[in-house]
Structures are given as structure tokens and as C-alpha cells.
Design an enzyme around this catalytic site. Structure first.
Site, PDB file in Angstrom:
ATOM      1  N   ASN A 106       0.853  -1.192   0.000  1.00  0.00           N
ATOM      2  CA  ASN A 106       0.000   0.000   0.000  1.00  0.00           C
ATOM      3  C   ASN A 106       0.887   1.239   0.000  1.00  0.00           C
ATOM      4  OD1 ASN A 106      -2.467   1.583   0.444  1.00  0.00           O
ATOM      5  ND2 ASN A 106      -1.713   1.895   2.517  1.00  0.00           N
ATOM      6  N   HIS A 108       0.901   5.247   1.207  1.00  0.00           N
ATOM      7  CA  HIS A 108       0.200   6.078   2.185  1.00  0.00           C
ATOM      8  C   HIS A 108       0.823   7.479   2.215  1.00  0.00           C
ATOM      9  CE1 HIS A 108      -2.228   6.844   5.738  1.00  0.00           C
ATOM     10  NE2 HIS A 108      -1.168   7.442   6.257  1.00  0.00           N
ATOM     11  N   ASP A 140      -0.855  -5.419   6.456  1.00  0.00           N
ATOM     12  CA  ASP A 140      -1.215  -6.464   7.415  1.00  0.00           C
ATOM     13  C   ASP A 140      -2.626  -6.183   7.933  1.00  0.00           C
ATOM     14  OD1 ASP A 140      -1.022  -4.476   9.332  1.00  0.00           O
ATOM     15  OD2 ASP A 140       0.801  -5.263  10.268  1.00  0.00           O
ATOM     16  N   ALA A 141      -3.034  -6.858   8.989  1.00  0.00           N
ATOM     17  CA  ALA A 141      -4.435  -6.766   9.426  1.00  0.00           C
ATOM     18  C   ALA A 141      -4.776  -5.421  10.068  1.00  0.00           C
ATOM     19  CB  ALA A 141      -4.748  -7.917  10.384  1.00  0.00           C
ATOM     20  N   ASP A 144      -2.762   0.605   8.195  1.00  0.00           N
ATOM     21  CA  ASP A 144      -1.485   1.272   7.899  1.00  0.00           C
ATOM     22  C   ASP A 144      -0.396   0.924   8.915  1.00  0.00           C
ATOM     23  OD1 ASP A 144      -2.765   2.515   5.713  1.00  0.00           O
ATOM     24  OD2 ASP A 144      -3.468   4.146   6.973  1.00  0.00           O
TER      25      ASP A 144
HETATM   26  C1  GAR Z   1      -2.543   8.866  -2.564  1.00  0.00           C
HETATM   27  O1  GAR Z   1      -2.049   9.983  -1.894  1.00  0.00           O
HETATM   28  C2  GAR Z   1      -2.507   7.648  -1.666  1.00  0.00           C
HETATM   29  O2  GAR Z   1      -1.393   7.587  -0.826  1.00  0.00           O
HETATM   30  C3  GAR Z   1      -3.754   7.879  -0.859  1.00  0.00           C
HETATM   31  O3  GAR Z   1      -4.703   8.261  -1.816  1.00  0.00           O
HETATM   32  C4  GAR Z   1      -4.036   9.008  -2.847  1.00  0.00           C
HETATM   33  C5  GAR Z   1      -4.445   8.449  -4.182  1.00  0.00           C
HETATM   34  O4  GAR Z   1      -4.148   9.334  -5.216  1.00  0.00           O
HETATM   35  N1  GAR Z   1      -4.123   6.701  -0.154  1.00  0.00           N
HETATM   36  C6  GAR Z   1      -4.632   6.735   1.077  1.00  0.00           C
HETATM   37  O5  GAR Z   1      -4.845   7.757   1.698  1.00  0.00           O
HETATM   38  C7  GAR Z   1      -4.942   5.353   1.652  1.00  0.00           C
HETATM   39  N2  GAR Z   1      -5.287   5.472   3.033  1.00  0.00           N
HETATM   40  P1  GAR Z   1      -4.555   8.994  -6.736  1.00  0.00           P
HETATM   41  O6  GAR Z   1      -6.027   8.588  -6.755  1.00  0.00           O
HETATM   42  O7  GAR Z   1      -4.292  10.242  -7.510  1.00  0.00           O
HETATM   43  O8  GAR Z   1      -3.678   7.863  -7.191  1.00  0.00           O
END
Ligand code: GAR
Length: 197
Positions: A106, A108, A140-141, A144
Site C-alpha cells: 500500500n 500512504h 497487514d491486518a 497502515d
Molecule cells: C494517494 O495519496 C494515496 O497515498 C492515498 O490516496 C491518494 C491516491 O491518489 N491513499 C490513502 O490515503 C490510503 N489510506 P490517486 O487517486 O491520484 O492515485
């Protein structure tokens, strides 16, 4: 090349960066499908390139466990070596964790373990930190909480609001994701942390 399935829920700019990188035959991973929990605009990046897309919506299933199992099956149908959650905004359940243990990463928008959860950029701004960033980690479970694979810092600048800061974090995230996926699929990246400085 390693087979990668990407999961997204939004605009998919991270997915697009990976799709673009993978257009180079020298890149060690190929994106074989892109999936979502909704009809997300980001799926268009894959459709345009003729790459298969699938959606698996929570509301089309009787409960979370059934959704989790259906999504796991939809992903598995593409026989991925690696599953990349790139802006996928649902917490995955045990069926997915079991099926793709050690093969699900993932990205983040914060320097984990700081600011986990769905509002990482807003939370970092509210806390008044001078530096935040981007983390790629194994899933993991927990939310984040999995082992960090790579991190890169992004300074918070005077006058930043959530949108501006998030846009600069995403510039960094796109590069970090493309580099980290390449590193992971070539077997070098597992459980090592990049020094952000
Ligand atoms: C990114 O900043 C990613 O890290 C975040 O969503 C955005 C997606 O951008 N993810 C999270 O916050 C997961 N908890 P995108 O749609 O332009 O690829």
C-alpha cells in the site's frame, strides 16, 4: 515480467504512473489488471490502455466478508505476483490478506507510523509538523501498520492547505511507488527501509 494488479478508489494518478512506467518493456513489472470498489475515474487510465478492469462494490454483497471473498477472487483471477493498493480507500479483510500475504503493498501519504488512516494529510497539517511524506508498506491486518518498505520526506511549506500539500506528496509518491514496485518484484526490496535523507 512480474504480474501486478492495482487497486484504486479515486483519480488513480499513482496507478497511471505505474501504468506509464510499465509501458517500458525494461520495467520489471506489468500491470495485468486494475480493480476498484466503485466505478472510480482512475479505472479510465487502464481502459484507455486496453488493460482489464474490474469493480467489486461492497453494496453488491450481503456483508463485508462476502465482499472481501469476492474481491479476493476477482484479484486472484489475474494471477498476480504483487497487488498494489494505490489510493484504495477500503480496509481489506482476511480473505484478501490470506490470499496475498506478503504480496500486497500500500502507498500512504504520510511518514508512517505517523498519521495512519484516511485523513493523513489533514492530520499532519493539523499537528503542525514541518515534514511529512510518503510511505510504501506491506499490508497487514491493522490500518497502515504493516512493515515499511520505503519512505520519502516532503516538507510542509508556509501557506500549505490540504490540497496543495497532498499534491506535492503525490508527486513524490508516484516516483517512490514506481521505484519500490520495481525493487520489490526484483526481490531486493523486501522489508528494507530506505533512508529518507
Ligand atoms: C494517494 O495519496 C494515496 O497515498 C492515498 O490516496 C491518494 C491516491 O491518489 N491513499 C490513502 O490515503 C490510503 N489510506 P490517486 O487517486 O491520484 O492515485
Amino acid at each position: 515480467r512480474a504480474r501486478v494488479v492495482v487497486l484504486l478508489s479515486g483519480t488513480g494518478s499513482l496507478c497511471e504512473a505505474l501504468l506509464t512506467a510499465a509501458e517500458d518493456p525494461g520495467y520489471p513489472a506489468a500491470v495485468v489488471a486494475v480493480g476498484s470498489d466503485r466505478d472510480a475515474p482512475g479505472l479510465e487510465h487502464a481502459r484507455r490502455r486496453g488493460i482489464p478492469v474490474f469493480t467489486c462494490a461492497l453494496r453488491d454483497h450481503p456483508d463485508r466478508a462476502a465482499w472481501d471473498a469476492a474481491l479476493a477472487a476477482a484479484i486472484a483471477a489475474h494471477r498476480p505476483d504483487l497487488v498494489v493498493s494505490a489510493g484504495f480507500m477500503k480496509i481489506v479483510g482476511p480473505a484478501i490478506l490470506d490470499a496475498f500475504d506478503g504480496r500486497l503493498l500500500n502507498t500512504h501519504p504520510a511518514l508512517l507510523p505517523a498519521f495512519p488512516g484516511a485523513h493523513a494529510v489533514r492530520d499532519a497539517l493539523a499537528a503542525g509538523v514541518e515534514v511529512t511524506g510518503s510511505t510504501v508498506h506491506w499490508v497487514d491486518a491493522g490500518v497502515d501498520t504493516g512493515p515499511v518498505i520505503a519512505q520519502r520526506e516532503v516538507p510542509v511549506l508556509p501557506g500549505d492547505d490540504e490540497a496543495r500539500l497532498h499534491a506535492r506528496i503525490k508527486d513524490v509518491e508516484r516516483e517512490l511507488l514506481v521505484e519500490t514496485v520495481a525493487r520489490v518484484v526484483t526481490g531486493l526490496g523486501t522489508q528494507t527501509t530506505e533512508d529518507p535523507r
